[in-house]
Write an enzyme that holds these catalytic residues in place. Structure first.
Site, PDB file in Angstrom:
ATOM      1  N   ARG A 173      11.356   3.739   3.021  1.00 34.45           N
ATOM      2  CA  ARG A 173      11.038   2.785   4.103  1.00 34.45           C
ATOM      3  C   ARG A 173      12.310   1.998   4.417  1.00 34.45           C
ATOM      4  NH1 ARG A 173       5.882  -1.144   4.399  1.00 34.45           N
ATOM      5  NH2 ARG A 173       5.007   0.857   5.023  1.00 34.45           N
ATOM      6  N   HIS A 193       5.348   5.905  11.361  1.00 36.67           N
ATOM      7  CA  HIS A 193       4.817   5.778   9.989  1.00 36.67           C
ATOM      8  C   HIS A 193       3.868   6.967   9.783  1.00 36.67           C
ATOM      9  CE1 HIS A 193       3.540   4.107   6.299  1.00 36.67           C
ATOM     10  NE2 HIS A 193       3.194   2.882   6.674  1.00 36.67           N
ATOM     11  N   ARG A 210       0.793  -1.225   0.000  1.00 37.43           N
ATOM     12  CA  ARG A 210       0.000   0.000   0.000  1.00 37.43           C
ATOM     13  C   ARG A 210       0.826   1.276   0.000  1.00 37.43           C
ATOM     14  NH1 ARG A 210      -2.676  -3.801   1.663  1.00 37.43           N
ATOM     15  NH2 ARG A 210      -0.705  -4.281   2.615  1.00 37.43           N
ATOM     16  N   THR A 211       1.790   1.344   0.888  1.00 39.33           N
ATOM     17  CA  THR A 211       2.480   2.628   1.057  1.00 39.33           C
ATOM     18  C   THR A 211       3.212   3.000  -0.228  1.00 39.33           C
ATOM     19  OG1 THR A 211       2.754   2.044   3.370  1.00 39.33           O
ATOM     20  CG2 THR A 211       4.037   3.908   2.572  1.00 39.33           C
ATOM     21  N   LYS A 244      26.043  -4.746  -2.457  1.00 39.07           N
ATOM     22  CA  LYS A 244      27.504  -4.731  -2.661  1.00 39.07           C
ATOM     23  C   LYS A 244      28.207  -4.050  -1.491  1.00 39.07           C
ATOM     24  CE  LYS A 244      26.553  -3.860  -7.518  1.00 39.07           C
ATOM     25  NZ  LYS A 244      26.532  -2.733  -8.452  1.00 39.07           N
TER      26      LYS A 244
HETATM   27  N1   CP Z   1      -0.033   0.108   5.835  1.00 36.00           N
HETATM   28  C1   CP Z   1       1.147  -0.239   5.286  1.00 36.00           C
HETATM   29  O1   CP Z   1       2.210   0.305   5.654  1.00 36.00           O
HETATM   30  O2   CP Z   1       1.056  -1.220   4.347  1.00 36.00           O
HETATM   31  P1   CP Z   1       2.252  -1.733   3.449  1.00 36.00           P
HETATM   32  O3   CP Z   1       3.239  -2.418   4.389  1.00 36.00           O
HETATM   33  O4   CP Z   1       1.652  -2.672   2.447  1.00 36.00           O
HETATM   34  O5   CP Z   1       2.897  -0.541   2.826  1.00 36.00           O
END
Ligand code: CP
Length: 302
Positions: free
Chosen positions: A101, A129, A51-52, A80
């Site tokens: 991320r 987050h 999603r993110t 590497k």
């Molecule tokens: N909600 C969320 O962070 O989903 P993903 O891990 O799929 O990005």
């Protein structure tokens, strides 16, 4: 907030993030706008995501911008031995913004300190987050008509779930009552509870969610974060500790909404999906509009 990184929800004032929610509502009405012509944005995902990453990339493309990046660090020169610092310095020369991320807590803050372009934290380990929090706030305000004075039931992995940590910090601006439901191994970390104590915000901790269902305005379910456990046996002990089923929802308020950052594993039975109280898939859709608003605000285009 122009050119400012978004690493923790507390990087922005309440007024600033409410403005992002208002802007997201505009994007919901009109999602296709050519605001990002000639803008290039990098999505660097050192940890898996559906999603993110895809909602950020949808947001950029609906705004007419372009994307570079990777969805899997194993396809980058990290394999590497390239350091995060060198990776960020390099990518900073190519793009106008980095969305990142990383499994290490603090990695996004570190990245923001070594580049002059804005960095958006798309999740750093079990820490924060913030873009998820903004879409959670958007979903809560949209479904409840307000953010103030709500009863928020948080269920599941409150220790490793970064989304509940960010959401707790943001909702603390709105006089909530929290109900933290978790096994003892996965309780809300004490640092977050101390934060609530300092602000005089009410919270209850328990192992059983059933008695609290009738009070809830929002039920925020979380997945037990398997990837954060060093001992697989400890994960096995708690992995299916809570399962929300349709038959349990009769005692809830008609206006309650069930949120989940997703992905889910077993913690919400699919028989809940058709219940009007289930909101998690729409919540994920709201992520596109909110992420459009984050990008447009940081790049000073709205
Ligand atoms: N909600 C969320 O962070 O989903 P993903 O891990 O799929 O990005």
């Amino acid at each position: 907030m122009v050119n400012r990184s978004l690493i923790s929800i507390t990087d922005y004032s309440k007024e600033e993030y409410l403005r992002i929610l208002d802007l997201a509502a505009e994007f919901e009405k009109n999602p296709n706008q050519n605001l990002l012509t000639n803008k290039l944005i990098a999505t660097l995902f050192f940890e898996p995501s559906t999603r993110t990453r895809l909602s950020f990339e949808t947001a950029v493309q609906r705004l007419g911008g372009r994307i570079i990046g990777f969805a899997d660090a194993s396809s980058s020169s990290v394999t590497k031995g390239e350091t995060l610092k060198d990776t960020i310095k390099m990518v900073s020369n190519y793009v106008d913004m980095i969305i990142m991320r990383h499994p290490m807590e603090g990695a996004a803050r570190y990245a923001s300190e070594i580049t002059n372009i804005p960095v958006v934290n798309a999740g750093d380990g079990a820490n924060q987050h913030p873009s998820q929090t903004l879409l959670d706030l958007y979903s809560i305000r949209k479904t409840q008509g307000r953010l103030d004075g709500l009863n928020i039931l948080m269920i599941g992995d409150l220790k490793y779930g970064r989304t509940v940590h960010s959401l707790l910090m943001a909702m603390s601006d709105f006089n909530p009552t929290f109900y933290f439901i978790s096994p003892s191994e996965l309780q809300m970390p004490s640092g977050y509870k101390m934060l609530l104590d300092r602000q005089g915000i009410r919270y209850v901790e328990d192992r059983d969610f059933l008695p609290f269902l009738p009070k809830a305005d929002i039920i925020y379910m979380t997945r037990v974060q398997k990837e954060r456990f060093s001992d697989p046996f400890e994960y096995e002990k708690v992995k299916n500790v809570y399962v929300l089923k349709n038959a349990l929802l009769d005692s809830c308020k008609d206006t309650v909404k069930i949120l989940h950052p997703l992905p889910r594993v077993n913690e919400i039975d699919p028989d809940v999906d058709e219940n009007p109280k289930a909101y998690y898939f729409t919540q994920a859709l709201n992520g596109v509009y909110v992420r459009q608003a984050i990008i447009a605000s940081i790049l000073g285009l709205k």
